[in-house]
Design a protein around this motif. Structure first.
Motif, PDB file in Angstrom:
ATOM      1  N   TRP A 265       4.333  -1.241   3.131  1.00 16.78           N
ATOM      2  CA  TRP A 265       3.914   0.158   3.323  1.00 16.78           C
ATOM      3  C   TRP A 265       5.064   1.111   2.990  1.00 16.78           C
ATOM      4  CZ3 TRP A 265       0.447   3.898   4.028  1.00 16.78           C
ATOM      5  CH2 TRP A 265       0.874   5.104   4.583  1.00 16.78           C
ATOM      6  N   SER A 266       6.250   0.827   3.525  1.00 17.40           N
ATOM      7  CA  SER A 266       7.356   1.777   3.323  1.00 17.40           C
ATOM      8  C   SER A 266       7.755   1.833   1.844  1.00 17.40           C
ATOM      9  CB  SER A 266       8.552   1.442   4.220  1.00 17.40           C
ATOM     10  OG  SER A 266       9.139   0.247   3.788  1.00 17.40           O
ATOM     11  N   LEU A 267       7.618   0.721   1.135  1.00 18.29           N
ATOM     12  CA  LEU A 267       7.941   0.740  -0.299  1.00 18.29           C
ATOM     13  C   LEU A 267       6.902   1.537  -1.093  1.00 18.29           C
ATOM     14  CD1 LEU A 267       9.112  -2.969  -0.767  1.00 18.29           C
ATOM     15  CD2 LEU A 267      10.523  -0.934  -1.135  1.00 18.29           C
ATOM     16  N   VAL A 268       5.635   1.393  -0.721  1.00 17.49           N
ATOM     17  CA  VAL A 268       4.613   2.168  -1.446  1.00 17.49           C
ATOM     18  C   VAL A 268       4.836   3.662  -1.192  1.00 17.49           C
ATOM     19  CG1 VAL A 268       2.172   2.454  -1.993  1.00 17.49           C
ATOM     20  CG2 VAL A 268       2.944   0.278  -1.162  1.00 17.49           C
ATOM     21  N   VAL A 269       5.174   4.013   0.054  1.00 16.40           N
ATOM     22  CA  VAL A 269       5.444   5.426   0.362  1.00 16.40           C
ATOM     23  C   VAL A 269       6.637   5.906  -0.476  1.00 16.40           C
ATOM     24  CG1 VAL A 269       6.201   7.054   2.147  1.00 16.40           C
ATOM     25  CG2 VAL A 269       4.483   5.312   2.688  1.00 16.40           C
ATOM     26  N   LYS A 270       7.671   5.070  -0.537  1.00 18.62           N
ATOM     27  CA  LYS A 270       8.879   5.451  -1.286  1.00 18.62           C
ATOM     28  C   LYS A 270       8.556   5.728  -2.759  1.00 18.62           C
ATOM     29  CE  LYS A 270      13.389   3.605  -2.648  1.00 18.62           C
ATOM     30  NZ  LYS A 270      14.328   2.496  -2.512  1.00 18.62           N
ATOM     31  N   TYR A 271       7.752   4.862  -3.361  1.00 18.49           N
ATOM     32  CA  TYR A 271       7.531   4.992  -4.806  1.00 18.49           C
ATOM     33  C   TYR A 271       6.319   5.833  -5.186  1.00 18.49           C
ATOM     34  CZ  TYR A 271      11.310   1.721  -5.370  1.00 18.49           C
ATOM     35  OH  TYR A 271      12.545   1.146  -5.330  1.00 18.49           O
ATOM     36  N   LYS A 272       5.356   5.991  -4.250  1.00 24.40           N
ATOM     37  CA  LYS A 272       4.137   6.716  -4.644  1.00 24.40           C
ATOM     38  C   LYS A 272       3.795   7.891  -3.735  1.00 24.40           C
ATOM     39  CE  LYS A 272       1.667   3.090  -7.103  1.00 24.40           C
ATOM     40  NZ  LYS A 272       0.608   2.077  -7.040  1.00 24.40           N
ATOM     41  N   GLY A 273       4.505   8.017  -2.622  1.00 22.69           N
ATOM     42  CA  GLY A 273       4.169   9.085  -1.677  1.00 22.69           C
ATOM     43  C   GLY A 273       3.071   8.627  -0.731  1.00 22.69           C
ATOM     44  N   GLU A 274       2.945   9.350   0.402  1.00 24.54           N
ATOM     45  CA  GLU A 274       2.086   8.865   1.480  1.00 24.54           C
ATOM     46  C   GLU A 274       0.588   8.878   1.125  1.00 24.54           C
ATOM     47  OE1 GLU A 274       3.559   9.536   5.238  1.00 24.54           O
ATOM     48  OE2 GLU A 274       1.758   8.870   6.281  1.00 24.54           O
ATOM     49  N   ASP A 275       0.151   9.885   0.392  1.00 28.77           N
ATOM     50  CA  ASP A 275      -1.281   9.963   0.057  1.00 28.77           C
ATOM     51  C   ASP A 275      -1.746   8.742  -0.716  1.00 28.77           C
ATOM     52  OD1 ASP A 275      -1.865  12.218   1.307  1.00 28.77           O
ATOM     53  OD2 ASP A 275      -2.063  13.495  -0.488  1.00 28.77           O
ATOM     54  N   LEU A 276      -1.009   8.456  -1.792  1.00 27.75           N
ATOM     55  CA  LEU A 276      -1.369   7.295  -2.607  1.00 27.75           C
ATOM     56  C   LEU A 276      -1.152   6.002  -1.827  1.00 27.75           C
ATOM     57  CD1 LEU A 276      -0.118   7.925  -6.248  1.00 27.75           C
ATOM     58  CD2 LEU A 276      -2.434   7.439  -5.489  1.00 27.75           C
ATOM     59  N   ALA A 277      -0.127   6.009  -0.975  1.00 27.02           N
ATOM     60  CA  ALA A 277       0.173   4.803  -0.188  1.00 27.02           C
ATOM     61  C   ALA A 277      -1.020   4.432   0.684  1.00 27.02           C
ATOM     62  CB  ALA A 277       1.415   5.018   0.664  1.00 27.02           C
ATOM     63  N   ASN A 278      -1.667   5.434   1.260  1.00 21.70           N
ATOM     64  CA  ASN A 278      -2.841   5.155   2.088  1.00 21.70           C
ATOM     65  C   ASN A 278      -3.915   4.447   1.279  1.00 21.70           C
ATOM     66  OD1 ASN A 278      -2.377   6.039   4.771  1.00 21.70           O
ATOM     67  ND2 ASN A 278      -2.348   8.143   4.023  1.00 21.70           N
ATOM     68  N   ARG A 279      -4.192   5.006   0.108  1.00 25.47           N
ATOM     69  CA  ARG A 279      -5.251   4.413  -0.726  1.00 25.47           C
ATOM     70  C   ARG A 279      -4.878   2.998  -1.156  1.00 25.47           C
ATOM     71  NH1 ARG A 279      -6.497   8.347  -5.386  1.00 25.47           N
ATOM     72  NH2 ARG A 279      -5.204   9.860  -4.333  1.00 25.47           N
ATOM     73  N   GLU A 280      -3.618   2.862  -1.577  1.00 20.48           N
ATOM     74  CA  GLU A 280      -3.132   1.568  -2.065  1.00 20.48           C
ATOM     75  C   GLU A 280      -3.141   0.519  -0.954  1.00 20.48           C
ATOM     76  OE1 GLU A 280      -1.660  -1.189  -4.596  1.00 20.48           O
ATOM     77  OE2 GLU A 280      -2.456   0.783  -5.102  1.00 20.48           O
ATOM     78  N   MET A 281      -2.625   0.912   0.235  1.00 23.55           N
ATOM     79  CA  MET A 281      -2.466  -0.068   1.314  1.00 23.55           C
ATOM     80  C   MET A 281      -3.792  -0.473   1.947  1.00 23.55           C
ATOM     81  SD  MET A 281       0.297  -1.557   1.640  1.00 23.55           S
ATOM     82  CE  MET A 281       0.664  -2.403   3.165  1.00 23.55           C
ATOM     83  N   ARG A 282      -4.818   0.366   1.808  1.00 23.03           N
ATOM     84  CA  ARG A 282      -6.119  -0.028   2.382  1.00 23.03           C
ATOM     85  C   ARG A 282      -6.529  -1.378   1.801  1.00 23.03           C
ATOM     86  NH1 ARG A 282      -8.165   6.051   1.745  1.00 23.03           N
ATOM     87  NH2 ARG A 282      -7.055   6.816   3.559  1.00 23.03           N
ATOM     88  N   LYS A 283      -6.430  -1.465   0.479  1.00 25.74           N
ATOM     89  CA  LYS A 283      -6.827  -2.710  -0.198  1.00 25.74           C
ATOM     90  C   LYS A 283      -5.838  -3.844   0.114  1.00 25.74           C
ATOM     91  CE  LYS A 283      -5.360  -2.342  -4.579  1.00 25.74           C
ATOM     92  NZ  LYS A 283      -5.420  -1.569  -5.811  1.00 25.74           N
ATOM     93  N   GLN A 284      -4.541  -3.539   0.001  1.00 20.43           N
ATOM     94  CA  GLN A 284      -3.529  -4.591   0.198  1.00 20.43           C
ATOM     95  C   GLN A 284      -3.550  -5.109   1.643  1.00 20.43           C
ATOM     96  OE1 GLN A 284      -1.146  -5.632  -2.192  1.00 20.43           O
ATOM     97  NE2 GLN A 284      -1.083  -4.005  -3.706  1.00 20.43           N
ATOM     98  N   PHE A 285      -3.731  -4.190   2.595  1.00 22.00           N
ATOM     99  CA  PHE A 285      -3.710  -4.573   4.015  1.00 22.00           C
ATOM    100  C   PHE A 285      -4.897  -5.497   4.329  1.00 22.00           C
ATOM    101  CE2 PHE A 285      -3.334  -2.654   8.593  1.00 22.00           C
ATOM    102  CZ  PHE A 285      -2.657  -3.789   9.007  1.00 22.00           C
ATOM    103  N   VAL A 286      -6.048  -5.193   3.742  1.00 24.43           N
ATOM    104  CA  VAL A 286      -7.221  -6.059   3.940  1.00 24.43           C
ATOM    105  C   VAL A 286      -6.896  -7.480   3.436  1.00 24.43           C
ATOM    106  CG1 VAL A 286      -9.597  -6.502   3.167  1.00 24.43           C
ATOM    107  CG2 VAL A 286      -8.942  -4.205   3.935  1.00 24.43           C
ATOM    108  N   TRP A 287      -6.213  -7.561   2.291  1.00 27.19           N
ATOM    109  CA  TRP A 287      -5.836  -8.892   1.774  1.00 27.19           C
ATOM    110  C   TRP A 287      -4.862  -9.583   2.720  1.00 27.19           C
ATOM    111  CZ3 TRP A 287      -4.722  -6.585  -3.725  1.00 27.19           C
ATOM    112  CH2 TRP A 287      -5.919  -6.469  -4.425  1.00 27.19           C
TER     113      TRP A 287
END
Ligand SMILES: Cc1cc2nc3c(=O)[nH]c(=O)nc-3n(C[C@H](O)[C@H](O)[C@H](O)COP(=O)(O)O)c2cc1C
Length: 327
Positions: A265-287
């Motif tokens: 999560w913290s890496l996605v926030v670092k590279y894409k910002g929190e908004d995109l991180a939410n969208r991205e992590m929804r899928k990754q977190f489910v996996w």
């Protein structure tokens, strides 16, 4: 394994996945043992037209293992330009050409990806143009052919080698098969017997045994894992350990699992910002949740994970498991 002058120390490689293999996921897999990681495919037309989003996809972080930047397209002049751009602007160690993507938008509309397998001469021209304009080794990732009647893999791989490719990764399915059925590894074996450059075996490796079988059945130089790493980036070190010792590494503890999810999560926030991180992590977190053993509570967690909004939600969902296991 050496890809020209580049040494890849572990034989387990993260395969390219559009929408999955961003900087954050590549770092996570690198830290957990992947000897090499592939980026998502990057459009050569996007690079030619200086599309900012496309250019940003060529960024490689210092924490990554050996990284292949994968490019896709159709026109050899654009491949040449892209190779030059990537050589001058990206920290990747190798450039990979996508000759496998089956998606209609890529293979039919823009005649890229697996569509290139239908014209073997064109493969030679594209590889040559890319190699001549790159300061980095160039590799190709291929499927077996367009369909079962046109299994061009051996001709395609040979012509790629003759035109300067430094390694070939082979996914043992045709374009027609998409992701159905089982990958046919026998073609990977045939390619390995035919070529001098390293051959990377890909398709349906999900655990230690399937990794061992791929090596034993094909004699390939390294293995590439794509879907098997979704939510399970530990797979690289698990396979490495098994290949080295014949023994299985213990699965990550729940604490380690939670730590990797939070780091991701913290890496996605670092590279894409929190908004995109939410969208991205929804899928990754489910996996990630899909790899936990208590399936009953995981069902509830997955529902919640698909709606997360920030680290507090992630922590709350992690606690759901904790409380359930303790209670
Ligand atoms: C979501 C997703 C995205 C993918 N994107 C790419 C891509 O950008 N480039 C590519 O060469 N292959 C791509 N692939 C194919 C995989 O890299 C791999 O060849 C295929 O899934 C078979 O390997 P596996 O059984 O280990 O998943 C993608 C696969 C998936 C599931």
């Amino acid at each position: 394994m050496f890809i020209k002058n580049i040494e890849v120390k572990s034989k387990t490689i993260l395969g390219p996945m559009a929408g999955v293999c961003d900087t954050a996921f590549r770092i996570i897999c690198s830290e957990l043992g992947a000897g090499m990681v592939y980026t998502e495919m990057v459009s050569i037309e996007g690079l030619k037209h200086k599309n900012l989003r496309t250019e940003s996809m060529t960024y490689i972080a210092p924490e990554e293992s050996i990284t292949a930047l994968q490019i896709f397209g159709e026109d050899k002049e654009s491949f040449a330009k892209a190779a030059k751009y990537v050589s001058e602007n990206s920290e990747c160690q190798t450039i990979d050409i996508n000759m496998g993507c089956p998606a209609p938008k890529i293979a039919l509309k823009s005649k890229s990806g697996s569509s290139l397998l239908r014209d073997v001469n064109k493969i030679g021209e594209i590889v040559k143009a890319t190699v001549e304009n790159s300061t980095k080794p160039v590799t190709v990732k291929m499927r077996l052919g367009w369909d079962s009647k046109t299994l061009t893999i051996l001709e395609a791989a040979k012509i790629a080698e003759e035109n300067g490719a430094s390694a070939i990764a082979i996914h043992g399915r045709t374009r027609e098969e998409m992701y159905r059925g089982n990958a046919d590894w026998s073609w990977i074996k045939k390619a390995k017997e035919l070529l001098k450059i390293p051959v990377i075996g890909n398709g349906d490796i999900t655990d230690e045994e399937s990794a061992r079988d791929m090596f034993e059945q094909t004699g390939c130089d390294a293995i590439m894992i794509s879907r098997g790493a979704q939510g399970n980036p530990w797979i690289f070190r698990q396979i490495d350990h098994y290949l080295a010792t014949g023994e299985k590494l213990a699965r990550p503890t729940f604490e380690e699992w939670a730590q990797v999810v939070r780091r991701h999560w913290s890496l996605v926030v670092k590279y894409k910002g929190e908004d995109l991180a939410n969208r991205e992590m929804r899928k990754q977190f489910v996996w990630y949740i899909g790899t936990l053993p208590k399936k009953e509570i995981c069902k509830q967690m997955k529902e919640e994970a698909s709606k997360i909004n920030g680290i507090n939600d992630i922590n709350r969902i992690i606690d759901m498991y904790n409380l359930n296991v303790e209670g």
